[in-house]
Design a protein around this motif. Structure first.
Motif, PDB file in Angstrom:
ATOM      1  N   ALA A 189      28.946  80.184 -48.683  1.00  0.00           N
ATOM      2  CA  ALA A 189      27.493  80.133 -48.893  1.00  0.00           C
ATOM      3  C   ALA A 189      27.124  80.086 -50.363  1.00  0.00           C
ATOM      4  O   ALA A 189      26.047  79.611 -50.725  1.00  0.00           O
ATOM      5  CB  ALA A 189      26.818  81.322 -48.222  1.00  0.00           C
ATOM      6  N   GLY A 190      28.004  80.579 -51.219  1.00  0.00           N
ATOM      7  CA  GLY A 190      27.705  80.574 -52.633  1.00  0.00           C
ATOM      8  C   GLY A 190      27.465  79.184 -53.195  1.00  0.00           C
ATOM      9  O   GLY A 190      26.781  79.018 -54.214  1.00  0.00           O
ATOM     10  N   ALA A 191      28.011  78.165 -52.516  1.00  0.00           N
ATOM     11  CA  ALA A 191      27.827  76.789 -52.981  1.00  0.00           C
ATOM     12  C   ALA A 191      26.381  76.325 -52.843  1.00  0.00           C
ATOM     13  O   ALA A 191      26.004  75.300 -53.427  1.00  0.00           O
ATOM     14  CB  ALA A 191      28.759  75.856 -52.211  1.00  0.00           C
ATOM     15  N   ARG A 192      25.574  77.043 -52.076  1.00  0.00           N
ATOM     16  CA  ARG A 192      24.158  76.666 -51.944  1.00  0.00           C
ATOM     17  C   ARG A 192      23.387  76.859 -53.246  1.00  0.00           C
ATOM     18  O   ARG A 192      22.326  76.242 -53.425  1.00  0.00           O
ATOM     19  CB  ARG A 192      23.480  77.505 -50.860  1.00  0.00           C
ATOM     20  N   LEU A 202      18.527  76.076 -55.211  1.00  0.00           N
ATOM     21  CA  LEU A 202      18.979  76.673 -53.962  1.00  0.00           C
ATOM     22  C   LEU A 202      18.769  75.690 -52.832  1.00  0.00           C
ATOM     23  O   LEU A 202      17.641  75.270 -52.556  1.00  0.00           O
ATOM     24  CB  LEU A 202      18.200  77.959 -53.690  1.00  0.00           C
ATOM     25  N   ALA A 203      19.861  75.281 -52.196  1.00  0.00           N
ATOM     26  CA  ALA A 203      19.770  74.379 -51.051  1.00  0.00           C
ATOM     27  C   ALA A 203      19.103  75.088 -49.885  1.00  0.00           C
ATOM     28  O   ALA A 203      19.387  76.251 -49.597  1.00  0.00           O
ATOM     29  CB  ALA A 203      21.156  73.892 -50.650  1.00  0.00           C
ATOM     30  N   ALA A 204      18.193  74.398 -49.219  1.00  0.00           N
ATOM     31  CA  ALA A 204      17.455  74.985 -48.110  1.00  0.00           C
ATOM     32  C   ALA A 204      18.364  75.236 -46.916  1.00  0.00           C
ATOM     33  O   ALA A 204      19.359  74.540 -46.706  1.00  0.00           O
ATOM     34  CB  ALA A 204      16.296  74.081 -47.711  1.00  0.00           C
ATOM     35  N   LYS A 205      17.980  76.241 -46.128  1.00  0.00           N
ATOM     36  CA  LYS A 205      18.733  76.599 -44.926  1.00  0.00           C
ATOM     37  C   LYS A 205      17.778  77.253 -43.943  1.00  0.00           C
ATOM     38  O   LYS A 205      16.871  77.990 -44.336  1.00  0.00           O
ATOM     39  CB  LYS A 205      19.871  77.566 -45.273  1.00  0.00           C
ATOM     40  N   GLY A 206      17.961  76.998 -42.663  1.00  0.00           N
ATOM     41  CA  GLY A 206      17.208  77.689 -41.631  1.00  0.00           C
ATOM     42  C   GLY A 206      15.750  77.285 -41.574  1.00  0.00           C
ATOM     43  O   GLY A 206      15.320  76.283 -42.152  1.00  0.00           O
ATOM     44  N   THR A 207      14.981  78.115 -40.880  1.00  0.00           N
ATOM     45  CA  THR A 207      13.560  77.819 -40.661  1.00  0.00           C
ATOM     46  C   THR A 207      12.622  78.782 -41.381  1.00  0.00           C
ATOM     47  O   THR A 207      11.413  78.596 -41.360  1.00  0.00           O
ATOM     48  CB  THR A 207      13.246  77.858 -39.159  1.00  0.00           C
ATOM     49  N   ILE A 329      14.345  85.800 -53.169  1.00  0.00           N
ATOM     50  CA  ILE A 329      13.878  84.421 -53.231  1.00  0.00           C
ATOM     51  C   ILE A 329      14.605  83.647 -52.143  1.00  0.00           C
ATOM     52  O   ILE A 329      15.729  83.984 -51.762  1.00  0.00           O
ATOM     53  CB  ILE A 329      14.116  83.791 -54.617  1.00  0.00           C
ATOM     54  N   PHE A 330      13.943  82.601 -51.619  1.00  0.00           N
ATOM     55  CA  PHE A 330      14.574  81.871 -50.524  1.00  0.00           C
ATOM     56  C   PHE A 330      14.080  80.441 -50.479  1.00  0.00           C
ATOM     57  O   PHE A 330      13.033  80.089 -51.040  1.00  0.00           O
ATOM     58  CB  PHE A 330      14.299  82.558 -49.183  1.00  0.00           C
ATOM     59  N   ALA A 331      14.870  79.606 -49.801  1.00  0.00           N
ATOM     60  CA  ALA A 331      14.494  78.213 -49.532  1.00  0.00           C
ATOM     61  C   ALA A 331      14.917  77.887 -48.113  1.00  0.00           C
ATOM     62  O   ALA A 331      16.053  78.161 -47.715  1.00  0.00           O
ATOM     63  CB  ALA A 331      15.163  77.265 -50.518  1.00  0.00           C
ATOM     64  N   SER A 332      14.001  77.313 -47.340  1.00  0.00           N
ATOM     65  CA  SER A 332      14.295  76.963 -45.944  1.00  0.00           C
ATOM     66  C   SER A 332      13.831  75.544 -45.664  1.00  0.00           C
ATOM     67  O   SER A 332      13.150  74.916 -46.475  1.00  0.00           O
ATOM     68  CB  SER A 332      13.605  77.953 -44.994  1.00  0.00           C
ATOM     69  N   GLY A 333      14.225  75.061 -44.481  1.00  0.00           N
ATOM     70  CA  GLY A 333      13.849  73.706 -44.095  1.00  0.00           C
ATOM     71  C   GLY A 333      14.829  72.683 -44.623  1.00  0.00           C
ATOM     72  O   GLY A 333      16.053  72.828 -44.475  1.00  0.00           O
ATOM     73  N   LYS A 334      14.320  71.635 -45.260  1.00  0.00           N
ATOM     74  CA  LYS A 334      15.153  70.563 -45.811  1.00  0.00           C
ATOM     75  C   LYS A 334      15.121  70.611 -47.331  1.00  0.00           C
ATOM     76  O   LYS A 334      14.311  71.290 -47.926  1.00  0.00           O
ATOM     77  CB  LYS A 334      14.652  69.209 -45.313  1.00  0.00           C
ATOM     78  N   ARG A 338      13.967  74.697 -56.813  1.00  0.00           N
ATOM     79  CA  ARG A 338      14.412  75.183 -58.119  1.00  0.00           C
ATOM     80  C   ARG A 338      13.575  76.403 -58.501  1.00  0.00           C
ATOM     81  O   ARG A 338      12.347  76.372 -58.457  1.00  0.00           O
ATOM     82  CB  ARG A 338      14.259  74.100 -59.189  1.00  0.00           C
ATOM     83  N   PHE A 339      14.277  77.450 -58.872  1.00  0.00           N
ATOM     84  CA  PHE A 339      13.624  78.684 -59.300  1.00  0.00           C
ATOM     85  C   PHE A 339      13.844  78.855 -60.803  1.00  0.00           C
ATOM     86  O   PHE A 339      14.963  78.709 -61.298  1.00  0.00           O
ATOM     87  CB  PHE A 339      14.190  79.883 -58.547  1.00  0.00           C
ATOM     88  N   ARG A 340      12.766  79.172 -61.518  1.00  0.00           N
ATOM     89  CA  ARG A 340      12.837  79.381 -62.957  1.00  0.00           C
ATOM     90  C   ARG A 340      12.129  80.680 -63.344  1.00  0.00           C
ATOM     91  O   ARG A 340      11.201  81.109 -62.668  1.00  0.00           O
ATOM     92  CB  ARG A 340      12.185  78.210 -63.715  1.00  0.00           C
ATOM     93  N   ASP A 341      12.602  81.265 -64.444  1.00  0.00           N
ATOM     94  CA  ASP A 341      11.915  82.366 -65.109  1.00  0.00           C
ATOM     95  C   ASP A 341      11.572  83.502 -64.132  1.00  0.00           C
ATOM     96  O   ASP A 341      10.401  83.884 -63.983  1.00  0.00           O
ATOM     97  CB  ASP A 341      10.644  81.841 -65.788  1.00  0.00           C
ATOM     98  N   TYR A 342      12.601  84.053 -63.490  1.00  0.00           N
ATOM     99  CA  TYR A 342      12.370  85.212 -62.629  1.00  0.00           C
ATOM    100  C   TYR A 342      12.180  86.443 -63.514  1.00  0.00           C
ATOM    101  O   TYR A 342      13.014  86.746 -64.382  1.00  0.00           O
ATOM    102  CB  TYR A 342      13.543  85.439 -61.674  1.00  0.00           C
ATOM    103  N   ARG A 343      11.096  87.153 -63.296  1.00  0.00           N
ATOM    104  CA  ARG A 343      10.780  88.325 -64.100  1.00  0.00           C
ATOM    105  C   ARG A 343      10.584  89.559 -63.209  1.00  0.00           C
ATOM    106  O   ARG A 343       9.872  89.476 -62.212  1.00  0.00           O
ATOM    107  CB  ARG A 343       9.533  88.093 -64.948  1.00  0.00           C
ATOM    108  N   TYR A 344      11.211  90.641 -63.632  1.00  0.00           N
ATOM    109  CA  TYR A 344      11.065  91.923 -62.934  1.00  0.00           C
ATOM    110  C   TYR A 344      10.646  92.958 -63.971  1.00  0.00           C
ATOM    111  O   TYR A 344      11.212  93.046 -65.060  1.00  0.00           O
ATOM    112  CB  TYR A 344      12.390  92.354 -62.295  1.00  0.00           C
TER     113      TYR A 344
END
Length: 348
Positions: A189-192, A202-207, A329-334, A338-344
């Motif tokens: 899964a790390g290849a996503r 992040l490659a999309a997966k699931g619904t 963070i997540f990506a679903s569907g097709k 791209r995620f940028r500048d995640y801040r906590y």
């Protein structure tokens, strides 16, 4: 069971050597659950530290017990003042205390490292606790932290290491495993997830959040905010969550045309108005378990989501899963996102 010298195979039959210390039958616990044995030697004795009572469930259920023997084969003698550590009062600050490992400090002092739930903040999951141990003249350990309600002197000697870690991520380098991890990660899964150009793709997966294996990271703060910039490609839906498990989460997803709001582990009735496009910034504020969500077009002003949530029930005793409520963070569907500048940022 004996192991071969290289530790890679068993060598001989299973041998039963210990039945565990039995607490009174009228104590209310989750279950007996003898587990987590830790074996060490001190002087002429082998000590066996175990957990009984169940990890979650009733706040006074979990506990630490000790036994000793001259040989790993037994017979084992139970500590006369078991349980050595336990939450006795459900009003205490730390609940379900158990699963201890005993360690000797650099100055010859002894400590128990174990876990417990913070009263009022089960959502943070099992947190790590440190308690001083004193050995009596008979060679039995005594926990000296009482209910842990007041500060304790830290271990002496040695050198202090860095405290905690930064959760913000500019995605300039690979941080899977050290900062982020997939929920229910399958082999390969790390290849996503790939990093390049200060972005995580992040490659999309699931619904949706329930079957897409979101990327999560831990938190330990009572109040915090997190935000991320998202860019969609090829029909993906992506978003920002507070995620407990695949049955309990809340947050938002954007597919370029609409926003789906999640609460209680499912899509909410509320349709949050949002502009169409391929890019969006998302933000979640968790202020002591009161959660507000925001979105904006890049460069615009933050728009507060019309619905807020109270999340103190998003925890193990609700869902029977020993996890914590954490940003994801997540990506679903097709396609992909791209995620940028995640801040906590922890909030006072």
């Amino acid at each position: 069971m004996r192991l071969t010298d290289d530790g890679l195979a068993t060598d001989g039959p299973v041998e039963k050597v210990y039945d565990g210390w039995k607490y009174p039958d009228d104590w209310v616990t989750e279950a007996y659950s003898l587990e987590g044995p830790k074996l060490f030697r001190r002087g002429d004795w082998f000590y066996l530290v175990t957990a009984v009572g169940g990890t979650a469930g009733p706040p006074t259920g979990h506990m630490v017990t000790v036994a000793r023997s001259r040989s790993v084969h037994g017979p084992w003698e139970d500590c006369p003042h078991n349980p050595v550590i336990r939450t006795w009062n459900p009003a205490d600050k730390w609940l379900s205390r158990g699963h201890a490992t005993f360690v000797e400090g650099p100055a010859g002092d002894w400590w128990a490292v174990y876990h417990g739930y913070e009263n009022g903040f089960y959502t943070l999951g099992r947190q790590t606790l440190l308690e001083p141990i004193r050995w009596d003249k008979q060679g039995w350990p005594h926990a000296m932290g009482a209910d842990l309600a007041r500060p304790l002197a830290k271990p002496s000697g040695g050198e202090a290491g860095p405290h905690g870690m930064a959760w913000s991520d500019d995605f300039s380098g690979q941080s899977l495993g050290s900062r982020w991890r997939f929920y229910n990660q399958a082999p390969g899964a790390g290849a996503r997830a790939t990093v390049g150009g200060n972005a995580l793709t992040l490659a999309a997966k699931g619904t949706g959040p329930q079957d897409c294996s979101p990327l999560t990271h831990l938190v330990g703060d009572h109040a915090y905010e997190c935000s991320v910039s998202v860019e969609l490609t090829d029909g993906a839906s992506a978003g920002l969550l507070l995620f407990f498990n695949d049955r309990l989460f809340l947050g938002m997803a954007y597919d370029g045309e609409r926003m789906v709001s999640y609460r209680g582990g499912k899509a909410s009735y509320w349709q949050e108005p949002v502009e169409k496009g391929s890019r969006i910034d998302l933000r979640i504020v968790n202020d002591r378990q009161i959660v507000s969500m925001y979105h904006r077009t890049p460069g615009g002003e933050w728009v507060r989501h019309a619905v807020r949530s109270e999340v103190s029930g998003y925890h193990a005793n609700t869902m029977d899963d020993l996890a914590s409520l954490r940003p994801a963070i997540f990506a679903s569907g097709k396609g992909s996102a791209r995620f940028r500048d995640y801040r906590y940022k922890a909030l006072a």
